[in-house]
Design a protein around this motif. Structure first.
Motif, short mmCIF file in Angstrom:
data_model
loop_
_atom_site.label_atom_id
_atom_site.label_comp_id
_atom_site.label_asym_id
_atom_site.label_seq_id
_atom_site.Cartn_x
_atom_site.Cartn_y
_atom_site.Cartn_z
N PHE A 1 -56.43 12.84 31.52
CA PHE A 1 -57.15 11.84 32.30
C PHE A 1 -55.52 10.45 32.38
N ASP A 2 -55.60 9.65 33.57
CA ASP A 2 -54.67 9.28 33.55
C ASP A 2 -55.90 7.90 33.93
N ALA A 3 -54.55 6.51 33.36
CA ALA A 3 -56.26 5.10 32.98
C ALA A 3 -54.41 4.16 33.93
N CYS A 4 -54.01 4.46 35.08
CA CYS A 4 -53.74 3.71 35.31
C CYS A 4 -53.48 2.15 35.70
N MET A 5 -54.11 1.13 35.81
CA MET A 5 -54.91 0.57 35.79
C MET A 5 -56.19 0.04 36.36
N GLY A 6 -56.72 -1.07 36.61
CA GLY A 6 -57.95 -0.65 37.21
C GLY A 6 -59.04 -1.39 35.51
N LYS A 7 -60.17 -0.34 36.04
CA LYS A 7 -61.58 -0.46 34.99
C LYS A 7 -61.14 1.08 34.51
N THR A 8 -62.85 1.52 33.81
CA THR A 8 -62.78 2.27 33.26
C THR A 8 -64.12 3.26 33.80
N ASP A 9 -63.97 4.53 34.45
CA ASP A 9 -65.23 5.26 34.95
C ASP A 9 -66.33 5.63 33.57
N PRO A 10 -67.39 4.81 33.25
CA PRO A 10 -68.14 5.51 32.72
C PRO A 10 -68.48 6.51 32.60
N ARG A 11 -68.73 7.30 33.80
CA ARG A 11 -69.74 9.10 33.79
C ARG A 11 -68.76 9.64 33.03
N ILE A 12 -67.48 9.46 33.34
CA ILE A 12 -66.48 10.64 32.62
C ILE A 12 -66.32 10.62 31.45
N LEU A 13 -65.65 8.82 30.17
CA LEU A 13 -66.46 8.30 29.42
C LEU A 13 -67.99 9.22 28.71
N SER A 14 -68.62 8.22 28.82
CA SER A 14 -69.83 8.84 28.74
C SER A 14 -69.94 10.74 28.50
N THR A 15 -69.19 11.17 29.33
CA THR A 15 -69.54 12.60 29.76
C THR A 15 -68.26 13.11 27.93
N LEU A 16 -67.21 13.19 27.88
CA LEU A 16 -67.07 12.96 27.13
C LEU A 16 -67.28 12.78 25.67
N VAL A 17 -67.50 11.55 25.69
CA VAL A 17 -68.34 11.24 24.14
C VAL A 17 -69.76 11.96 22.98
N ASP A 18 -70.48 11.92 24.68
CA ASP A 18 -71.65 12.92 24.54
C ASP A 18 -71.25 13.88 23.79
N GLN A 19 -70.91 14.87 24.83
CA GLN A 19 -70.61 16.07 24.77
C GLN A 19 -69.24 16.34 23.28
N GLN A 20 -68.64 14.96 22.76
CA GLN A 20 -67.73 15.82 22.56
C GLN A 20 -66.46 16.49 23.04
N ILE A 21 -66.17 16.05 24.30
CA ILE A 21 -65.29 17.45 24.26
C ILE A 21 -63.85 16.61 24.50
N PRO A 22 -62.65 17.11 23.55
CA PRO A 22 -61.48 16.37 23.65
C PRO A 22 -60.69 16.72 24.95
N ALA A 23 -59.91 15.67 24.43
CA ALA A 23 -58.90 14.40 26.12
C ALA A 23 -57.46 14.37 26.07
N THR A 24 -56.46 14.75 26.38
CA THR A 24 -55.65 13.43 25.74
C THR A 24 -55.59 12.37 27.52
N ILE A 25 -55.42 11.10 26.90
CA ILE A 25 -55.59 9.84 27.78
C ILE A 25 -54.26 9.39 27.93
N PHE A 26 -53.57 8.73 29.39
CA PHE A 26 -52.51 8.43 29.23
C PHE A 26 -52.53 7.25 29.96
N VAL A 27 -52.31 6.01 28.66
CA VAL A 27 -52.86 5.31 28.95
C VAL A 27 -51.61 4.28 29.73
N THR A 28 -51.59 3.19 30.52
CA THR A 28 -50.42 2.39 30.51
C THR A 28 -51.12 1.11 30.29
N ALA A 29 -49.43 -0.38 30.14
CA ALA A 29 -49.62 -1.76 29.53
C ALA A 29 -50.89 -2.29 30.20
N ARG A 30 -50.85 -2.08 31.22
CA ARG A 30 -51.76 -2.56 32.23
C ARG A 30 -53.31 -1.99 31.82
#
Length: 264
Positions: free
Chosen positions: A65-94
């Motif tokens: 998942f790319d986290a380019c700028m802006g905010k966070t999508d809670p639908r995706i984040l909660s699914t990953l956490v609740d279901q314990q789904i491993p993922a690689t997140i690419f984050v910018t300094a912004r």
């Protein structure tokens, strides 16, 4: 008769005089257009990336998942956490500056999330002046280096381990920039399935994209657009893949193979 001839002669003499009195036509002067900016003929590549296939048994897929700028999508984040789904997140300094709460969630779940470098300011890693999808590229080797290093420095300052992977904005690169980034010690993360087309697809189209993933695929999507319909499709697709028995992996967990010398 003589009167008619005199009148005719007078009229004939007056015609040229009338035309002579007309001012000469001025040539049309068109406004000068600004010169076109030089366009670059440099070849840009969009590398593919696969993880090693599982072969027999459950298919193996890497969610990125790319986290380019802006905010966070809670639908995706909660699914990953609740279901314990491993993922690689690419984050910018912004993105990091605007999302400390989400960063805390990522850091609290190191068994789920691998955090990697998406750059300092979300600038395409192309070392010549050009635009990619309308976004001005870095434009020089020095600017490419700053984009990569600036993103990594911001990550380390935020308490994230030193990244080992880099994915540039737009996921397009010049070949010389790839060589430069590899020389800085990073692998470059391509992908093999475009899950949401920059978070612009409707939910049902996202589900079709995810459903097309096969053993060894690396899916790219975006976790920074909470108002887009694509996020609904991403969350639903993760659950659908899990129901099929997919084995989810992070890039750090499994050997991988990228083209264009991005991982060799």
């Amino acid at each position: 008769m003589n009167r008619f001839l005199l009148t005719s002669a007078f009229l004939l003499a007056a015609v040229p005089a009338a035309f002579a009195a007309e001012p000469a036509a001025q040539p049309v002067v068109w406004p000068q257009l600004p010169p076109k900016a030089p366009t670059s003929n440099v070849k840009l590549v969009e590398p593919h990336l696969h993880v090693n296939r599982a072969g027999k048994g459950a298919p193996r897929i890497a969610l990125t998942f790319d986290a380019c700028m802006g905010k966070t999508d809670p639908r995706i984040l909660s699914t990953l956490v609740d279901q314990q789904i491993p993922a690689t997140i690419f984050v910018t300094a912004r993105w990091l500056r605007s999302n400390p709460e989400t960063l805390a969630v990522f850091l609290a779940h190191p068994d789920i999330f691998e955090l990697e470098d998406h750059g300092q300011n979300h600038i395409p890693a192309v070392d010549v002046p050009t635009k990619v999808y309308g976004i001005p590229a870095a434009g020089s080797p020095q600017a490419v280096a700053q984009e990569v290093k600036g993103g990594a420095d911001a990550m380390v300052a935020a308490g994230i381990p030193q990244p080992r992977w880099f994915r540039g904005a737009t996921a397009k690169y010049s070949l010389s920039a790839i060589a430069q980034i590899r020389g800085m010690g990073y692998r470059i993360a391509g992908y093999s399935v475009n899950g949401d087309s920059g978070s612009l697809l409707p939910a049902k189209m996202v589900e079709k994209q995810y459903a097309s993933a096969k053993d060894g695929d690396v899916i790219i999507s975006h976790i920074n657009q909470p108002t887009h319909a694509a996020g609904e499709g991403v969350a639903a697709s993760i659950l659908a893949l899990k129901a099929k028995g997919v084995q989810f992996v992070r890039l750090q967990d499994i050997p991988e193979k990228g083209d264009d010398d991005t991982t060799n």
